[in-house]
Design a protein around this motif. Structure first.
Motif, short mmCIF file in Angstrom:
data_model
loop_
_atom_site.label_atom_id
_atom_site.label_comp_id
_atom_site.label_asym_id
_atom_site.label_seq_id
_atom_site.Cartn_x
_atom_site.Cartn_y
_atom_site.Cartn_z
N GLU A 1 16.73 6.32 3.77
CA GLU A 1 17.75 7.13 4.46
C GLU A 1 19.14 6.50 4.45
O GLU A 1 20.14 7.19 4.58
CB GLU A 1 17.34 7.43 5.89
N VAL A 2 19.25 5.18 4.32
CA VAL A 2 20.56 4.53 4.35
C VAL A 2 21.42 4.91 3.15
O VAL A 2 22.63 4.68 3.15
CB VAL A 2 20.45 2.98 4.45
N GLU A 3 20.82 5.51 2.12
CA GLU A 3 21.57 5.94 0.93
C GLU A 3 22.22 7.31 1.10
O GLU A 3 22.90 7.78 0.19
CB GLU A 3 20.64 6.00 -0.29
N TYR A 4 22.03 7.96 2.24
CA TYR A 4 22.47 9.34 2.41
C TYR A 4 23.48 9.51 3.54
O TYR A 4 23.50 8.72 4.48
CB TYR A 4 21.26 10.25 2.72
N ALA A 5 24.26 10.58 3.45
CA ALA A 5 25.18 10.97 4.52
C ALA A 5 24.88 12.43 4.87
O ALA A 5 24.71 13.28 3.98
CB ALA A 5 26.63 10.83 4.08
N TYR A 6 24.81 12.71 6.15
CA TYR A 6 24.55 14.06 6.64
C TYR A 6 25.79 14.92 6.45
O TYR A 6 26.91 14.47 6.69
CB TYR A 6 24.18 13.97 8.13
N GLY A 7 25.60 16.19 6.04
CA GLY A 7 26.73 17.06 5.78
C GLY A 7 26.78 18.33 6.60
O GLY A 7 27.59 19.21 6.32
N GLY A 8 25.93 18.48 7.60
CA GLY A 8 25.99 19.66 8.46
C GLY A 8 25.06 20.77 8.02
O GLY A 8 24.22 20.62 7.13
N GLN A 9 25.23 21.92 8.65
CA GLN A 9 24.37 23.08 8.40
C GLN A 9 24.59 23.61 6.98
O GLN A 9 25.72 23.72 6.50
CB GLN A 9 24.69 24.18 9.41
N ALA A 10 23.50 23.96 6.32
CA ALA A 10 23.56 24.53 4.98
C ALA A 10 23.72 26.04 5.05
O ALA A 10 23.41 26.66 6.07
CB ALA A 10 22.30 24.17 4.20
N HIS A 11 24.18 26.62 3.97
CA HIS A 11 24.26 28.08 3.79
C HIS A 11 25.24 28.76 4.75
O HIS A 11 24.99 29.88 5.19
CB HIS A 11 22.87 28.72 3.88
N VAL A 12 26.33 28.10 5.06
CA VAL A 12 27.38 28.71 5.86
C VAL A 12 28.43 29.25 4.88
O VAL A 12 29.09 28.48 4.19
CB VAL A 12 28.02 27.70 6.84
N LEU B 1 34.68 27.33 11.84
CA LEU B 1 34.87 25.89 11.70
C LEU B 1 33.92 25.05 12.54
O LEU B 1 33.43 24.01 12.08
CB LEU B 1 36.31 25.49 12.05
N PHE B 2 33.68 25.46 13.77
CA PHE B 2 33.03 24.57 14.73
C PHE B 2 31.66 25.00 15.24
O PHE B 2 30.92 24.17 15.74
CB PHE B 2 33.95 24.37 15.94
N TYR B 3 31.32 26.27 15.17
CA TYR B 3 30.06 26.73 15.75
C TYR B 3 28.95 26.65 14.70
O TYR B 3 29.07 27.21 13.61
CB TYR B 3 30.18 28.18 16.22
N ARG B 4 27.89 25.97 15.05
CA ARG B 4 26.73 25.86 14.17
C ARG B 4 25.47 26.08 14.99
O ARG B 4 25.43 25.84 16.20
CB ARG B 4 26.66 24.49 13.49
N ASP B 5 24.43 26.52 14.32
CA ASP B 5 23.15 26.69 14.98
C ASP B 5 22.62 25.32 15.39
O ASP B 5 22.95 24.30 14.78
CB ASP B 5 22.15 27.36 14.04
N PRO C 1 24.10 32.52 -0.04
CA PRO C 1 24.29 32.14 1.35
C PRO C 1 24.45 33.36 2.25
O PRO C 1 24.72 34.46 1.78
CB PRO C 1 25.59 31.32 1.31
N THR C 2 24.28 33.13 3.53
CA THR C 2 24.50 34.18 4.51
C THR C 2 25.79 33.87 5.25
O THR C 2 26.30 32.76 5.16
CB THR C 2 23.33 34.23 5.52
N SER C 3 26.31 34.82 5.97
CA SER C 3 27.48 34.53 6.80
C SER C 3 27.03 33.76 8.02
O SER C 3 25.84 33.76 8.36
CB SER C 3 28.17 35.83 7.21
N HIS C 4 27.96 33.11 8.72
CA HIS C 4 27.60 32.35 9.92
C HIS C 4 27.05 33.28 11.00
O HIS C 4 26.15 32.92 11.72
CB HIS C 4 28.81 31.58 10.45
#
Length: 103
Positions: free
Chosen positions: A14-25, A43-47, A95-98
């Motif tokens: 896991e140390v080789e990775y960086a988290y990028g947030g919710q997918a398919h936004v 910009l700011f609201y995520r599930d 992708p779907t909309s947010h």
């Protein structure tokens, strides 16, 4: 320590990775037509579900490619990984909309 299976180069620590947030936004087609509230929501609201969640990950310590993963937020178990731009496993293409996003 988590072992994450990069779809491009296989399982890595896991140390080789960086988290990028919710997918398919999906990005808004015309951002200038959005109200301030709609823009803020994009910009700011995520599930934030308990259970399976589609996320973006960046393999910063390896191939440096982005990919998506389905991860259980309660157990941290990675259920699937797949290349960025691909449909979530078990769903239709694109992708779907947010609004009404199915994680």
């Amino acid at each position: 320590m988590l072992l994450i299976d990069c779809p491009h180069c296989g399982p890595r620590n896991e140390v080789e990775y960086a988290y990028g947030g919710q997918a398919h936004v999906a990005r808004p087609e015309d951002p200038y037509a959005l109200t301030d509230r709609e823009w803020a929501e994009y910009l700011f609201y995520r599930d934030n579900p308990r259970g399976d969640y589609a996320e973006r990950w960046h393999h910063t310590g390896g191939c440096r490619k982005w990919f998506n993963a389905i991860r259980d937020t309660a157990t941290y178990e990675f259920r699937a990984t797949y290349p960025a731009g691909s449909a979530r496993p078990g769903t239709g293409p694109g992708p779907t909309s947010h609004e009404g996003v199915q994680p």
